[in-house]
Scaffold this motif. Structure first.
Motif, PDB file in Angstrom:
ATOM      1  N   GLY A  78      40.338 -17.068  -9.056  1.00  4.40           N
ATOM      2  CA  GLY A  78      41.701 -17.216  -9.534  1.00  4.40           C
ATOM      3  C   GLY A  78      42.168 -16.007 -10.316  1.00  4.40           C
ATOM      4  O   GLY A  78      41.469 -15.529 -11.212  1.00  4.40           O
ATOM      5  N   LEU A  79      43.348 -15.500  -9.982  1.00  2.00           N
ATOM      6  CA  LEU A  79      44.004 -14.428 -10.727  1.00  2.00           C
ATOM      7  C   LEU A  79      45.485 -14.775 -10.823  1.00  2.00           C
ATOM      8  O   LEU A  79      46.141 -14.990  -9.800  1.00  2.00           O
ATOM      9  N   GLY A  80      46.005 -14.865 -12.025  1.00  2.00           N
ATOM     10  CA  GLY A  80      47.389 -15.281 -12.181  1.00  2.00           C
ATOM     11  C   GLY A  80      47.564 -16.705 -11.681  1.00  2.00           C
ATOM     12  O   GLY A  80      46.773 -17.588 -11.988  1.00  2.00           O
ATOM     13  N   ASP A  81      48.597 -16.922 -10.889  1.00  2.00           N
ATOM     14  CA  ASP A  81      48.874 -18.253 -10.354  1.00  2.00           C
ATOM     15  C   ASP A  81      48.352 -18.430  -8.930  1.00  2.00           C
ATOM     16  O   ASP A  81      48.676 -19.418  -8.271  1.00  2.00           O
ATOM     17  N   SER A  82      47.561 -17.482  -8.452  1.00  2.00           N
ATOM     18  CA  SER A  82      47.047 -17.541  -7.084  1.00  2.00           C
ATOM     19  C   SER A  82      45.531 -17.698  -7.077  1.00  2.00           C
ATOM     20  O   SER A  82      44.847 -17.352  -8.042  1.00  2.00           O
ATOM     21  N   VAL A  83      45.041 -18.233  -5.972  1.00  2.00           N
ATOM     22  CA  VAL A  83      43.613 -18.459  -5.786  1.00  2.00           C
ATOM     23  C   VAL A  83      43.202 -17.935  -4.416  1.00  2.00           C
ATOM     24  O   VAL A  83      43.959 -18.047  -3.444  1.00  2.00           O
ATOM     25  N   MET A  84      42.012 -17.356  -4.354  1.00  2.00           N
ATOM     26  CA  MET A  84      41.417 -16.949  -3.082  1.00  2.00           C
ATOM     27  C   MET A  84      40.084 -17.681  -2.944  1.00  2.00           C
ATOM     28  O   MET A  84      39.176 -17.494  -3.750  1.00  2.00           O
ATOM     29  N   GLN A  85      39.993 -18.541  -1.937  1.00  2.00           N
ATOM     30  CA  GLN A  85      38.754 -19.279  -1.688  1.00  2.00           C
ATOM     31  C   GLN A  85      37.921 -18.532  -0.649  1.00  2.00           C
ATOM     32  O   GLN A  85      38.420 -18.188   0.421  1.00  2.00           O
ATOM     33  N   LEU A  86      36.658 -18.280  -0.975  1.00  2.00           N
ATOM     34  CA  LEU A  86      35.771 -17.525  -0.113  1.00  2.00           C
ATOM     35  C   LEU A  86      34.664 -18.419   0.430  1.00  2.00           C
ATOM     36  O   LEU A  86      34.054 -19.194  -0.308  1.00  2.00           O
ATOM     37  N   GLN A  87      34.395 -18.283   1.737  1.00  2.00           N
ATOM     38  CA  GLN A  87      33.291 -18.968   2.403  1.00  2.00           C
ATOM     39  C   GLN A  87      32.596 -17.997   3.338  1.00  2.00           C
ATOM     40  O   GLN A  87      33.255 -17.243   4.062  1.00  2.00           O
ATOM     41  N   ALA A  88      31.272 -18.021   3.330  1.00  2.00           N
ATOM     42  CA  ALA A  88      30.488 -17.174   4.229  1.00  2.00           C
ATOM     43  C   ALA A  88      29.899 -18.023   5.341  1.00  2.00           C
ATOM     44  O   ALA A  88      29.399 -19.129   5.094  1.00  2.00           O
ATOM     45  N   TYR A  89      29.944 -17.514   6.564  1.00  2.00           N
ATOM     46  CA  TYR A  89      29.435 -18.212   7.741  1.00  2.00           C
ATOM     47  C   TYR A  89      28.363 -17.363   8.422  1.00  2.00           C
ATOM     48  O   TYR A  89      28.411 -16.130   8.375  1.00  2.00           O
ATOM     49  N   ALA A  90      27.448 -18.030   9.087  1.00  2.00           N
ATOM     50  CA  ALA A  90      26.489 -17.326   9.942  1.00  2.00           C
ATOM     51  C   ALA A  90      27.194 -16.926  11.233  1.00  2.00           C
ATOM     52  O   ALA A  90      28.097 -17.625  11.718  1.00  2.00           O
ATOM     53  N   ALA A  91      26.803 -15.796  11.788  1.00  2.00           N
ATOM     54  CA  ALA A  91      27.399 -15.297  13.033  1.00  2.00           C
ATOM     55  C   ALA A  91      26.303 -14.672  13.885  1.00  2.00           C
ATOM     56  O   ALA A  91      25.267 -14.247  13.366  1.00  2.00           O
ATOM     57  N   PRO A  92      26.506 -14.603  15.190  1.00  2.00           N
ATOM     58  CA  PRO A  92      25.498 -13.979  16.069  1.00  2.00           C
ATOM     59  C   PRO A  92      25.466 -12.474  15.923  1.00  2.00           C
ATOM     60  O   PRO A  92      26.403 -11.865  15.414  1.00  2.00           O
ATOM     61  N   LYS A  93      24.384 -11.876  16.385  1.00  2.00           N
ATOM     62  CA  LYS A  93      24.258 -10.420  16.332  1.00  2.00           C
ATOM     63  C   LYS A  93      25.232  -9.738  17.286  1.00  2.00           C
ATOM     64  O   LYS A  93      25.728  -8.658  17.008  1.00  2.00           O
ATOM     65  N   SER A  94      25.480 -10.371  18.425  1.00  2.00           N
ATOM     66  CA  SER A  94      26.194  -9.700  19.508  1.00  2.00           C
ATOM     67  C   SER A  94      27.698  -9.599  19.307  1.00  2.00           C
ATOM     68  O   SER A  94      28.335  -8.656  19.778  1.00  2.00           O
ATOM     69  N   ALA A  95      28.313 -10.579  18.618  1.00  2.00           N
ATOM     70  CA  ALA A  95      29.774 -10.587  18.525  1.00  2.00           C
ATOM     71  C   ALA A  95      30.214 -11.342  17.285  1.00  2.00           C
ATOM     72  O   ALA A  95      29.474 -12.166  16.740  1.00  2.00           O
ATOM     73  N   GLY A  96      31.457 -11.069  16.857  1.00  2.00           N
ATOM     74  CA  GLY A  96      32.028 -11.784  15.730  1.00  2.00           C
ATOM     75  C   GLY A  96      32.556 -13.145  16.152  1.00  2.00           C
ATOM     76  O   GLY A  96      32.632 -13.464  17.348  1.00  2.00           O
ATOM     77  N   ILE A  97      32.946 -13.947  15.170  1.00  2.00           N
ATOM     78  CA  ILE A  97      33.430 -15.306  15.454  1.00  2.00           C
ATOM     79  C   ILE A  97      34.871 -15.521  15.004  1.00  2.00           C
ATOM     80  O   ILE A  97      35.411 -16.609  15.184  1.00  2.00           O
ATOM     81  N   TRP A  98      35.518 -14.497  14.437  1.00  2.00           N
ATOM     82  CA  TRP A  98      36.850 -14.690  13.894  1.00  2.00           C
ATOM     83  C   TRP A  98      37.868 -15.042  14.974  1.00  2.00           C
ATOM     84  O   TRP A  98      38.775 -15.849  14.744  1.00  2.00           O
ATOM     85  N   LYS A  99      37.735 -14.487  16.156  1.00  2.00           N
ATOM     86  CA  LYS A  99      38.680 -14.810  17.230  1.00  2.00           C
ATOM     87  C   LYS A  99      38.653 -16.303  17.537  1.00  2.00           C
ATOM     88  O   LYS A  99      39.712 -16.940  17.656  1.00  2.00           O
TER      89      LYS A  99
END
Length: 226
Positions: A78-99
């Motif tokens: 939290g900074l000011g009136d905003s919040v950023m929630q962070l989560q880490a995920y496992a992903a494969p070696k070959s490609a990302g998962i964001w798409k």
């Protein structure tokens, strides 16, 4: 209430060094989030196991527990009136998962009778959602901005809540914090898209409970992850 001051790390010094050499090429500056292999100095960071958070003045930290298992699966900054929630995920070696996850976020928003659009932001492709919510005053809309970063065998999701979800100027301080985050994936084999649990300072991960360190006292908060 501020926690403690953050001294310049080697990441900061590297940015300054590059800036002096190429002052007109902002794109050349080393910016994160970083993999643990890229960093050798974590002074001034809060160590949550898989995530290392660079502490800033007036920053508030809250660990988010799974509503069913009570496992610590996210951290809200939290900074000011905003919040950023962070989560880490496992992903494969070959490609990302964001798409794939972007498509899932859009489908989830639409399933809740909300809206979602994909756009380009400071960290690449992102999803902006407007979800219906019930407030004491009646029905309302909650905007959320979902940013994703693919790393080596990991994926980091940053969910912006409050003014930072729609106001790019309000998002700048949290985006700067995001650029300093360090991810320590570890060697444990995990299936892709599995959320990696955090480690609460001073507590055994097998028995998570509400942390005793500074908790946010202002701004929007998320209390459960479903």
């Amino acid at each position: 209430m501020a926690w403690f001051g953050r001294k310049k790390s080697k990441i900061d010094k590297a940015r300054e060094s590059v800036a002096e050499e190429t002052p007109s090429e902002d794109d050349a500056l080393p910016t994160g989030p970083f993999d643990i292999e890229q960093v050798d100095d974590l002074e001034g960071y809060l160590d949550l196991g898989v995530l290392k958070i660079p502490i800033q003045p007036e920053m508030n930290i809250r660990i988010e527990l799974d509503s069913a298992t009570r496992a610590p699966l996210a951290v809200s900054v939290g900074l000011g009136d905003s919040v950023m929630q962070l989560q880490a995920y496992a992903a494969p070696k070959s490609a990302g998962i964001w798409k794939d996850l972007r498509a899932e976020r859009v489908e989830s928003a639409e399933a809740q009778n909300g809206e979602a659009i994909e756009q380009h932001g400071p960290f690449g492709s992102e999803v902006v959602m407007k979800l219906p919510v019930q407030t004491p005053a009646g029905s309302g809309i909650r905007p959320l901005r979902c940013v994703g970063i693919d790393g080596p065998r990991w994926f980091l999701q940053a969910l912006f809540i409050g003014p930072a979800a729609t106001d790019m100027k309000a998002a700048v301080p949290l985006e700067e914090a995001l650029r300093g985050v360090v991810v320590d994936r570890g060697d444990e084999p995990l299936p892709p898209k599995r959320i990696i649990a955090l480690t609460i300072p001073g507590q055994a991960q097998a028995e998570p409970s509400t942390p005793s360190f500074n908790m946010p006292s202002r701004g929007p908060e998320i209390t459960e992850i479903r």
